[in-house]
Every structure is written in C-alpha cells, then in structure tokens.
Design a protein around this motif. Structure first.
Motif, mmCIF file in Angstrom:
data_model
loop_
_atom_site.group_PDB
_atom_site.id
_atom_site.type_symbol
_atom_site.label_atom_id
_atom_site.label_comp_id
_atom_site.label_asym_id
_atom_site.label_seq_id
_atom_site.Cartn_x
_atom_site.Cartn_y
_atom_site.Cartn_z
ATOM 1 N N ALA A 69 0.832 -1.200 0.000
ATOM 2 C CA ALA A 69 0.000 0.000 0.000
ATOM 3 C C ALA A 69 0.864 1.247 0.000
ATOM 4 C CB ALA A 69 -0.939 -0.009 1.209
ATOM 5 N N GLN A 70 1.953 1.221 0.779
ATOM 6 C CA GLN A 70 2.866 2.365 0.804
ATOM 7 C C GLN A 70 3.549 2.559 -0.546
ATOM 8 O OE1 GLN A 70 5.189 0.939 4.117
ATOM 9 N NE2 GLN A 70 4.136 2.280 5.604
ATOM 10 N N ALA A 71 3.854 1.465 -1.213
ATOM 11 C CA ALA A 71 4.476 1.558 -2.541
ATOM 12 C C ALA A 71 3.504 2.164 -3.550
ATOM 13 C CB ALA A 71 4.930 0.174 -3.006
ATOM 14 N N VAL A 72 2.215 1.794 -3.452
ATOM 15 C CA VAL A 72 1.202 2.384 -4.339
ATOM 16 C C VAL A 72 1.108 3.882 -4.089
ATOM 17 C CG1 VAL A 72 -1.248 2.478 -4.883
ATOM 18 C CG2 VAL A 72 -0.120 0.263 -4.604
ATOM 19 N N ALA A 73 1.080 4.293 -2.817
ATOM 20 C CA ALA A 73 0.994 5.716 -2.486
ATOM 21 C C ALA A 73 2.192 6.474 -3.032
ATOM 22 C CB ALA A 73 0.896 5.893 -0.972
ATOM 23 N N ALA A 74 3.391 5.894 -2.911
ATOM 24 C CA ALA A 74 4.592 6.546 -3.430
ATOM 25 C C ALA A 74 4.534 6.661 -4.950
ATOM 26 C CB ALA A 74 5.829 5.764 -3.006
ATOM 27 N N ALA A 75 4.010 5.618 -5.613
ATOM 28 C CA ALA A 75 3.901 5.658 -7.076
ATOM 29 C C ALA A 75 2.913 6.720 -7.522
ATOM 30 C CB ALA A 75 3.480 4.284 -7.596
ATOM 31 N N VAL A 76 1.802 6.864 -6.785
ATOM 32 C CA VAL A 76 0.812 7.891 -7.128
ATOM 33 C C VAL A 76 1.412 9.281 -6.965
ATOM 34 C CG1 VAL A 76 -1.372 8.928 -6.419
ATOM 35 C CG2 VAL A 76 -1.181 6.444 -6.607
ATOM 36 N N GLU A 77 2.151 9.502 -5.882
ATOM 37 C CA GLU A 77 2.792 10.802 -5.673
ATOM 38 C C GLU A 77 3.793 11.105 -6.784
ATOM 39 O OE1 GLU A 77 4.531 10.822 -1.823
ATOM 40 O OE2 GLU A 77 2.615 10.782 -0.750
ATOM 41 N N SER A 78 4.546 10.102 -7.196
ATOM 42 C CA SER A 78 5.495 10.280 -8.290
ATOM 43 C C SER A 78 4.785 10.625 -9.590
ATOM 44 C CB SER A 78 6.321 9.014 -8.470
ATOM 45 O OG SER A 78 7.191 9.121 -9.585
ATOM 46 N N LEU A 79 3.657 9.931 -9.839
ATOM 47 C CA LEU A 79 2.878 10.214 -11.038
ATOM 48 C C LEU A 79 2.348 11.637 -11.013
ATOM 49 C CD1 LEU A 79 1.393 9.342 -13.623
ATOM 50 C CD2 LEU A 79 -0.453 8.477 -12.172
ATOM 51 N N GLU A 80 1.858 12.098 -9.863
ATOM 52 C CA GLU A 80 1.335 13.454 -9.752
ATOM 53 C C GLU A 80 2.428 14.494 -10.021
ATOM 54 O OE1 GLU A 80 -0.313 13.369 -5.835
ATOM 55 O OE2 GLU A 80 -2.316 12.754 -6.530
ATOM 56 N N ARG A 81 3.629 14.238 -9.488
ATOM 57 C CA ARG A 81 4.730 15.180 -9.719
ATOM 58 C C ARG A 81 5.108 15.225 -11.199
ATOM 59 N NH1 ARG A 81 6.689 12.811 -4.856
ATOM 60 N NH2 ARG A 81 8.033 11.415 -6.072
ATOM 61 N N GLN A 82 5.171 14.057 -11.824
ATOM 62 C CA GLN A 82 5.511 14.015 -13.244
ATOM 63 C C GLN A 82 4.423 14.694 -14.079
ATOM 64 O OE1 GLN A 82 6.705 10.127 -14.690
ATOM 65 N NE2 GLN A 82 7.702 9.634 -12.763
ATOM 66 N N ALA A 83 3.171 14.461 -13.711
ATOM 67 C CA ALA A 83 2.069 15.090 -14.442
ATOM 68 C C ALA A 83 2.124 16.599 -14.301
ATOM 69 C CB ALA A 83 0.734 14.552 -13.935
ATOM 70 N N ALA A 84 2.453 17.092 -13.093
ATOM 71 C CA ALA A 84 2.548 18.534 -12.868
ATOM 72 C C ALA A 84 3.659 19.136 -13.719
ATOM 73 C CB ALA A 84 2.786 18.820 -11.390
ATOM 74 N N ARG A 85 4.799 18.434 -13.796
ATOM 75 C CA ARG A 85 5.896 18.939 -14.633
ATOM 76 C C ARG A 85 5.505 18.938 -16.100
ATOM 77 N NH1 ARG A 85 9.133 15.878 -10.950
ATOM 78 N NH2 ARG A 85 9.139 14.106 -12.383
ATOM 79 N N ALA A 86 4.832 17.864 -16.523
ATOM 80 C CA ALA A 86 4.426 17.781 -17.930
ATOM 81 C C ALA A 86 3.388 18.839 -18.269
ATOM 82 C CB ALA A 86 3.864 16.385 -18.236
ATOM 83 N N ALA A 87 2.488 19.118 -17.315
ATOM 84 C CA ALA A 87 1.436 20.114 -17.564
ATOM 85 C C ALA A 87 2.016 21.493 -17.727
ATOM 86 C CB ALA A 87 0.426 20.094 -16.416
ATOM 87 N N HIS A 88 3.124 21.790 -17.071
ATOM 88 C CA HIS A 88 3.743 23.109 -17.138
ATOM 89 C C HIS A 88 4.966 23.092 -18.052
ATOM 90 C CE1 HIS A 88 1.240 23.599 -13.544
ATOM 91 N NE2 HIS A 88 1.237 24.868 -13.867
ATOM 92 N N SER A 89 4.898 22.269 -19.075
ATOM 93 C CA SER A 89 5.970 22.217 -20.063
ATOM 94 C C SER A 89 5.350 21.990 -21.433
ATOM 95 C CB SER A 89 6.956 21.094 -19.728
ATOM 96 O OG SER A 89 6.322 19.827 -19.797
ATOM 97 N N GLY A 90 6.187 22.107 -22.450
ATOM 98 C CA GLY A 90 5.703 21.894 -23.806
ATOM 99 C C GLY A 90 5.610 23.194 -24.571
#
Length: 294
Positions: A69-90
C-alpha cells in the motif's frame, strides 16, 4: 477490484492510530474513513484493522499488505509530480498579427514569459487570416476586431486606426482634409482575401467606387505600400506612428476602433500552459498597452 484511493484510509489509520485522527489528517468525516475501510476489506476479503481500547491497529493481514500500500501511495505521488511537470511544459502556440509578434519579441515580452515558465516555449502561429482556435490551430490568440462568441478572454487595450500617407505623397499631392476627401485620393486597401476586414468595409462605405492604387494581403503590406508613396491607407496607430516617413493625416477613426483581447477556446482555457499565459498577460498589462497600441 478495489478502489486504489481506499488505500489512503488504511495508511492514515496505520499512521495516526485511530479513525478520528485519520479523518482529521484527510480532512473528511470519521464515518467516511470507516466506510472506505469497510469497502476495502470487503473488496480484498481481508480484515485489515481491529479496534483496541488504546485505538486501532492493523491486523496481521493489514501489516502484510502495508508495504505494498505504501508503494502504491509513493507511485501515485510520483505520477502526480511528473504530471505537474508535464502540464507546465511543452509548446504554447500563440497566434497574433505579424507586426504584434515582432513587437512582443523586441519588447522582451516573450523572453520574460520564458524566464517565468522555463518549461513552456511559445511558438508563433502567423497568418493573414484568423487562425481557428476552435479547430485547435493555436492555443491562444492576441486579437483585435470581431471575435467568435464562444471564446474566453479579457480585454487588453484598444486597437486604434488612423489614415496615413508618406511625406513624399503629401509633398506631391497634399493631405486630405476630411473623410469625404478620401474619394478623390489614391487609396490602398486590402485585397479580396480580407474583404470582410473592417477597414475594407469602412472604405467601401466612405469612398464607394473609388479607384484603388494598390491592394495588399496583410497589414505589413499596407504599411510598405504607404511608406513607398503609392497612396493613402488606414493603419494601426501602433505601426503608423512608429514609421518616421509616414504622417497621420486623419483620425483616429472611431469606426475602426476595436478591442485587443487575449482569447482561448473554452476547451483549452483550463490547460496549465494556457492558464500560465493568461496569468502572465494579467501581470504584464502595463507593458502590453504600448506594444498593442503604440
């Protein structure tokens, strides 16, 4: 299949020791925590927590799945950070008249945007016709004149036009004294590709059946033809006043005044890169005025 979001409630109880503390940490009701945990247990077919006099603790089954469960939470947080970077790039595709693009660059507007948002790069989409935002041909427009009703935007300044002639033309022919006097002059207008432009429509009204000395397919071509002394033309004051060889002989012309706006389609307005541009424009209002209106 269980809802992944329910793992947050298991982790909160494990960390805080009670459903009440978990509810406070998650900013939800205690009953919500209990309901989501019950749903998770039912979906997994496992009893995950048990209540003790001192609070809640994970059962052996709960402890066994806790690292996953902790690994899933860490993966979700990583995905959110990557999505935020992608949203503010391009790339942000910006359409505006070619003269305005030049002035935006020379005034440092584009460089300042890139400094504030280094992950986003502005790409100009330039054409003599209106670029269709609804078809996704560009993300944002700086536009004057009539606009589609379904676009979202804000007014930035007024687009002001006046009548100009070259100094050489005035020396040879004199300056018109009034709007009706334009009927007797050599005029420059847009060609058929811009027949619906407000300048074309206005000249057809005030100088019907006049013989035009030249027709142009862009504002820059109007400026060049006027500067060459071919005839008289209506020009944006931001361009006409900036030309040392041109004289403003009439105007401004109220009938040609329109609003400059920053515009986006409703489907694009919420995109982070578009929102970033709108926010930047709001912070640059004082600098944009001279760029758009001269």
């Amino acid at each position: 299949m269980f809802a992944w979001d329910d793992l947050r409630y298991l982790l909160a109880v494990a960390e805080n020791g009670s459903t009440l503390s978990a509810a406070r940490a998650l900013k939800v009701n205690q009953s919500t925590v209990q309901r989501r945990l019950s749903g998770l247990e039912a979906a997994l077919g496992l009893r995950l927590i048990e209540r003790l006099p001192s609070g809640y603790r994970l059962t052996p089954a709960g402890l066994e799945i806790l690292p996953a469960a902790q690994a899933v939470a860490a993966a979700v947080e990583s995905l959110e950070r990557q999505a935020a970077r992608a949203a503010h790039s391009g790339t942000l595709r910006l359409t505006c008249p070619e003269p305005i693009a030049i002035r935006l660059v020379h005034a440092g507007f584009i460089d300042r945007f890139h400094e504030r948002h280094p992950g986003i790069r502005i790409e100009f989409v330039l054409a003599d016709r209106y670029i269709d935002l609804a078809k996704g041909e560009a993300d944002v427009a700086l536009r004057s004149g009539d606009t589609d009703g379904d676009m979202i935007g804000r007014k930035l300044a007024d687009s002001i036009w006046a009548i100009y002639a070259s100094r050489d033309y005035v020396d040879r022919n004199g300056a018109p004294r009034s709007i009706p006097d334009l009927k007797t002059r050599q005029l420059i207008t847009f060609d058929e590709s811009l027949a619906s432009h407000r300048v074309s429509l206005w000249l057809n009204q005030v100088a019907p059946d006049v013989h035009y000395a030249a027709r142009a397919n862009s504002v820059l071509a109007l400026v060049s033809s006027t500067r060459a002394g071919v005839g008289i033309a209506a020009l944006p004051v931001a361009l006409g006043d900036a030309e040392p060889d041109l004289i403003r002989v009439l105007g401004p012309i109220p009938e040609l005044t329109r609003a400059w706006r920053v515009l986006a389609h409703p489907d694009a307005r919420g995109l982070p890169r578009v929102a970033a541009f709108f926010d930047f424009v709001a912070s640059e209002m004082d600098a944009l005025g001279p760029i758009l209106t001269g």
